[in-house]
Design a protein around this motif. Structure first.
Motif, PDB file in Angstrom:
ATOM      1  N   ARG A  63      22.854  28.555  10.033  1.00  0.00           N
ATOM      2  CA  ARG A  63      22.244  29.539   9.131  1.00  0.00           C
ATOM      3  C   ARG A  63      20.763  29.216   8.914  1.00  0.00           C
ATOM      4  O   ARG A  63      19.913  30.116   8.951  1.00  0.00           O
ATOM      5  CB  ARG A  63      22.980  29.577   7.800  1.00  0.00           C
ATOM      6  N   THR A  64      20.455  27.962   8.667  1.00  0.00           N
ATOM      7  CA  THR A  64      19.067  27.549   8.469  1.00  0.00           C
ATOM      8  C   THR A  64      18.246  27.797   9.724  1.00  0.00           C
ATOM      9  O   THR A  64      17.145  28.362   9.671  1.00  0.00           O
ATOM     10  CB  THR A  64      19.002  26.066   8.067  1.00  0.00           C
ATOM     11  N   TYR A  65      18.775  27.386  10.870  1.00  0.00           N
ATOM     12  CA  TYR A  65      18.065  27.542  12.136  1.00  0.00           C
ATOM     13  C   TYR A  65      17.793  29.017  12.429  1.00  0.00           C
ATOM     14  O   TYR A  65      16.661  29.403  12.753  1.00  0.00           O
ATOM     15  CB  TYR A  65      18.868  26.914  13.278  1.00  0.00           C
ATOM     16  N   LEU A  66      18.816  29.854  12.306  1.00  0.00           N
ATOM     17  CA  LEU A  66      18.672  31.273  12.626  1.00  0.00           C
ATOM     18  C   LEU A  66      17.753  31.987  11.640  1.00  0.00           C
ATOM     19  O   LEU A  66      17.049  32.933  12.018  1.00  0.00           O
ATOM     20  CB  LEU A  66      20.036  31.947  12.685  1.00  0.00           C
ATOM     21  N   ALA A  67      17.737  31.555  10.390  1.00  0.00           N
ATOM     22  CA  ALA A  67      16.869  32.179   9.391  1.00  0.00           C
ATOM     23  C   ALA A  67      15.390  31.950   9.721  1.00  0.00           C
ATOM     24  O   ALA A  67      14.545  32.781   9.398  1.00  0.00           O
ATOM     25  CB  ALA A  67      17.179  31.639   7.999  1.00  0.00           C
TER      26      ALA A  67
END
Length: 154
Positions: free
Chosen positions: A82-86
Motif C-alpha cells: 500500500r505504501t509503495y503503490l501510493a
C-alpha cells in the motif's frame, strides 16, 4: 496505474479470504501451509527488491509454516505494498529495476512487469490452496476477480 492498484486490492482481499478459509478448516495441512507461506514470502521478496534491498536472506520454500506467521507476513506485505503503490507514479511503472534473484543471478525488469507478476503469481497458488482445502474436506472460497469486483462495488 489504476489497474495495477486494483489488482493489488484484489490480491489483498483474496489473501485475507483464504486465511479465513484455512482457519475455518482447522488450519490446513503442512503442504497447504508451505504453499501459502511461499505466496507470502514471494510477495515479501518482491516488495523488498522494489524498495532497493537484498533478498538473499529470504527463503522462498520452508517446511516450518504456520497460519499465524503467514497471517502476520500477509499484514506486513499489505502495508508495504500500500505504501509503495501510493508513492509510485505512472512514469515510474516503466522504469527498470535491477535486482538479483535468490540464486544471485542479476536481472533487469520493468516495475510494471514485476507488479503484474506478483499479482498473477499469487492467484495461481491461491487456486492450488483452494483445491487442497476441498480435498481435505474444507470449504474453498471463491477468489475470482469478478467476485471481488462485485463485493468491492457494493
Amino acid at each position: 496505474m489504476k489497474t495495477i492498484k486494483r489488482m493489488f486490492e484484489h490480491q489483498m482481499w483474496a489473501d485475507r479470504r483464504l486465511v479465513d478459509a484455512v482457519r475455518q478448516s482447522g488450519g490446513g495441512s503442512q503442504e497447504l501451509l508451505r504453499l501459502f507461506r511461499h505466496v507470502e514470502i514471494a510477495e515479501q521478496v518482491w516488495i523488498t527488491r522494489l524498495n532497493g534491498r537484498s533478498t538473499a536472506h529470504l527463503q522462498l520454500w520452508a517446511d516450518d509454516a504456520d497460519l499465524d506467521s503467514i497471517e502476520a507476513l500477509l499484514a506486513s506485505n499489505e502495508q508495504q505494498y500500500r505504501t509503495y503503490l501510493a508513492e509510485l507514479t505512472e512514469e515510474q511503472l516503466d522504469a527498470d529495476l535491477t535486482y538479483a534473484n535468490q540464486s544471485g543471478v542479476e536481472f533487469r525488469t520493468p516495475i510494471r512487469d514485476i507488479l503484474t507478476h506478483v499479482a498473477l503469481h499469487g492467484q495461481y497458488h491461491r487456486g492450488q490452496i483452494n483445491r487442497m482445502l476441498r480435498e481435505a474436506g474444507g470449504e474453498p472460497r471463491p477468489l475470482d476477480y469478478i467476485v471481488f469486483a462485485r463485493e468491492w462495488d457494493l
